[in-house]
Design a protein around this motif. Structure first.
Motif, PDB file in Angstrom:
ATOM      1  N   CYS A   1       9.804   3.002   3.269  1.00  0.00           N
ATOM      2  CA  CYS A   1       8.907   1.927   3.705  1.00  0.00           C
ATOM      3  C   CYS A   1       9.402   1.417   5.053  1.00  0.00           C
ATOM      4  O   CYS A   1      10.423   0.732   5.119  1.00  0.00           O
ATOM      5  CB  CYS A   1       8.865   0.790   2.676  1.00  0.00           C
TER       6      CYS A   1
ATOM      7  N   ASP B   1       0.829  -1.202   0.000  1.00  0.00           N
ATOM      8  CA  ASP B   1       0.000   0.000   0.000  1.00  0.00           C
ATOM      9  C   ASP B   1       0.863   1.251   0.000  1.00  0.00           C
ATOM     10  O   ASP B   1       2.024   1.228   0.408  1.00  0.00           O
ATOM     11  CB  ASP B   1      -0.892   0.039   1.241  1.00  0.00           C
TER      12      ASP B   1
ATOM     13  N   ARG C   1       0.630   4.871   1.822  1.00  0.00           N
ATOM     14  CA  ARG C   1      -0.054   5.671   2.836  1.00  0.00           C
ATOM     15  C   ARG C   1       0.695   6.998   2.960  1.00  0.00           C
ATOM     16  O   ARG C   1       1.796   7.046   3.506  1.00  0.00           O
ATOM     17  CB  ARG C   1      -0.072   4.959   4.191  1.00  0.00           C
TER      18      ARG C   1
ATOM     19  N   GLU D   1       4.655   7.261   2.136  1.00  0.00           N
ATOM     20  CA  GLU D   1       5.387   6.031   2.420  1.00  0.00           C
ATOM     21  C   GLU D   1       4.642   4.810   1.924  1.00  0.00           C
ATOM     22  O   GLU D   1       3.433   4.856   1.657  1.00  0.00           O
ATOM     23  CB  GLU D   1       5.648   5.907   3.932  1.00  0.00           C
TER      24      GLU D   1
ATOM     25  N   ARG E   1       6.132  -0.349  13.195  1.00  0.00           N
ATOM     26  CA  ARG E   1       6.870   0.647  12.421  1.00  0.00           C
ATOM     27  C   ARG E   1       8.358   0.523  12.731  1.00  0.00           C
ATOM     28  O   ARG E   1       8.806   0.781  13.855  1.00  0.00           O
ATOM     29  CB  ARG E   1       6.385   2.062  12.727  1.00  0.00           C
TER      30      ARG E   1
ATOM     31  N   VAL F   1       3.620   0.687   2.689  1.00  0.00           N
ATOM     32  CA  VAL F   1       3.321  -0.201   3.808  1.00  0.00           C
ATOM     33  C   VAL F   1       3.211  -1.629   3.276  1.00  0.00           C
ATOM     34  O   VAL F   1       2.496  -1.885   2.303  1.00  0.00           O
ATOM     35  CB  VAL F   1       2.003   0.194   4.504  1.00  0.00           C
TER      36      VAL F   1
ATOM     37  N   GLU G   1       0.385  -4.007  13.620  1.00  0.00           N
ATOM     38  CA  GLU G   1       1.294  -3.102  12.912  1.00  0.00           C
ATOM     39  C   GLU G   1       2.591  -2.920  13.680  1.00  0.00           C
ATOM     40  O   GLU G   1       2.603  -2.890  14.905  1.00  0.00           O
ATOM     41  CB  GLU G   1       0.620  -1.741  12.720  1.00  0.00           C
TER      42      GLU G   1
ATOM     43  N   THR H   1       6.736   0.694   7.703  1.00  0.00           N
ATOM     44  CA  THR H   1       5.614   0.071   8.390  1.00  0.00           C
ATOM     45  C   THR H   1       5.261  -1.268   7.755  1.00  0.00           C
ATOM     46  O   THR H   1       5.158  -1.383   6.529  1.00  0.00           O
ATOM     47  CB  THR H   1       4.382   0.986   8.362  1.00  0.00           C
ATOM     48  N   VAL H   2       5.077  -2.278   8.624  1.00  0.00           N
ATOM     49  CA  VAL H   2       4.642  -3.602   8.169  1.00  0.00           C
ATOM     50  C   VAL H   2       3.399  -3.978   8.962  1.00  0.00           C
ATOM     51  O   VAL H   2       3.256  -3.621  10.129  1.00  0.00           O
ATOM     52  CB  VAL H   2       5.753  -4.659   8.350  1.00  0.00           C
ATOM     53  N   GLU H   3       2.492  -4.699   8.308  1.00  0.00           N
ATOM     54  CA  GLU H   3       1.231  -5.062   8.952  1.00  0.00           C
ATOM     55  C   GLU H   3       0.891  -6.518   8.696  1.00  0.00           C
ATOM     56  O   GLU H   3       1.054  -7.020   7.583  1.00  0.00           O
ATOM     57  CB  GLU H   3       0.085  -4.197   8.418  1.00  0.00           C
TER      58      GLU H   3
ATOM     59  N   ALA I   1      10.154  -4.782   3.278  1.00  0.00           N
ATOM     60  CA  ALA I   1      10.127  -3.331   3.398  1.00  0.00           C
ATOM     61  C   ALA I   1      11.387  -2.720   2.800  1.00  0.00           C
ATOM     62  O   ALA I   1      11.330  -1.707   2.079  1.00  0.00           O
ATOM     63  CB  ALA I   1       9.984  -2.926   4.868  1.00  0.00           C
TER      64      ALA I   1
END
Length: 298
Positions: A191, A147, A149, A152, A208, A154, A206, A193-195, A180
């Motif tokens: 990049c 994504d 966002r 950045e 960061r 994600v 999540e 943030t990973v979810e 990332a």
């Protein structure tokens, strides 16, 4: 590398980059015997039957990827349900009744999840292959969803297992961290943030990362890669490769004792779920044999 196949490089010569995925590195970390069976022995030892929970997971992932490829006006929960039905994988279930019951659950899971999404918010990538390299390693892998966002990127990873997840699962995931890094490198966009999107509970876990935490994950990957690469070279130097044209039914080449010790197993509860359990006495002794559908929460 020397021109002679299987020969170790001369001292001072640059090493060939170790090409791998996070899955390969994690296999090396989890059990070196399973690593050898998976990536080195040729022909590969026969695997056990397919796992039903893997069929569920693959069916769900494929449907979610397909949903984003549909035109905007077709990105509805009904379309998601249809995609699950049309792509349902039936391997590993106890019988047709169990498969049909889990198909219904998977349809509800996917249609419920996409109902929370904005169909107009197109991802940067779906099932997107990314790659990065250092002086030691050439890493590649496929992201479930990438994504954007704000300014950045994600990394989004879908999870369908029954085990509840925590934020620590996102923080400690080597795969998510290197994805990332790779996404940022390839797209020249930050990049961090990973979810983890856990569909059974609807939870989004999540984490960061900082530049420093991503660097630590990459250094960890390099350390594992150097160990695995050295073991690969010793294996290839000691074990004759199958000749071209030989039948795939032939037994794998004999492995000398010192090489077998280099790829010693790591017995534990996970051995009950190993695809190569039948070829590993230590794994058989570590835990009971599981039926292909045992991981389902019936």
């Amino acid at each position: 590398m020397n021109a002679v196949r299987g020969q170790l490089p001369l001292e001072g010569m640059p090493r060939r980059l170790y090409s791998c995925t996070p899955s390969r590195l994690n296999t090396w970390l989890d059990c070196r015997r399973r690593y050898r069976f998976t990536y080195l022995d040729r022909p590969q030892p026969a695997k056990g039957p397919a796992w039903a929970h893997n069929s569920v997971g693959a069916s769900v992932h494929n449907a979610l990827a397909g949903w984003w490829r549909e035109p905007y006006e077709r990105r509805t929960p009904l379309t998601a349900s249809i995609l699950v039905t049309n792509g349902w994988i039936t391997e590993g279930f106890r019988d047709a009744e169990q498969s049909a019951r889990w198909l219904g659950r998977a349809r509800d899971l996917v249609s419920g999840y996409v109902a929370t999404l904005d169909p107009a918010d197109d991802p940067v990538g779906v099932e997107r292959t990314v790659a990065t390299r250092t002086k030691v390693i050439a890493l590649s892998g496929r992201i479930d969803r990438l994504d954007r966002r704000g300014d950045e990127l994600v990394v989004v990873d879908y999870k369908t297992g029954r085990r509840p997840l925590t934020q620590d699962d996102a923080r400690s995931s080597l795969a998510l961290a290197v994805y990332a890094i790779a996404a940022s490198t390839m797209m020249r966009t930050p990049c961090h943030t990973v979810e983890l999107h856990h569909l059974p509970t609807g939870e989004i876990l999540e984490w960061r990362h900082t530049d420093e935490s991503l660097a630590r994950h990459l250094a960890r990957a390099e350390e594992m890669a150097m160990e695995a690469s050295e073991a690969d070279e010793r294996y290839r130097a000691a074990v004759a490769a199958p000749e071209r044209g030989q039948s795939a039914e032939r037994a794998p080449a004999a492995v000398p004792g010192e090489i077998d010790e280099l790829f010693a197993p790591s017995p534990g509860p996970i051995c009950s779920w190993c695809d190569f359990r039948r070829h590993c006495p230590q794994g058989q002794a570590a835990g009971p044999e599981r039926q292909p559908w045992d991981a389902l929460s019936d």
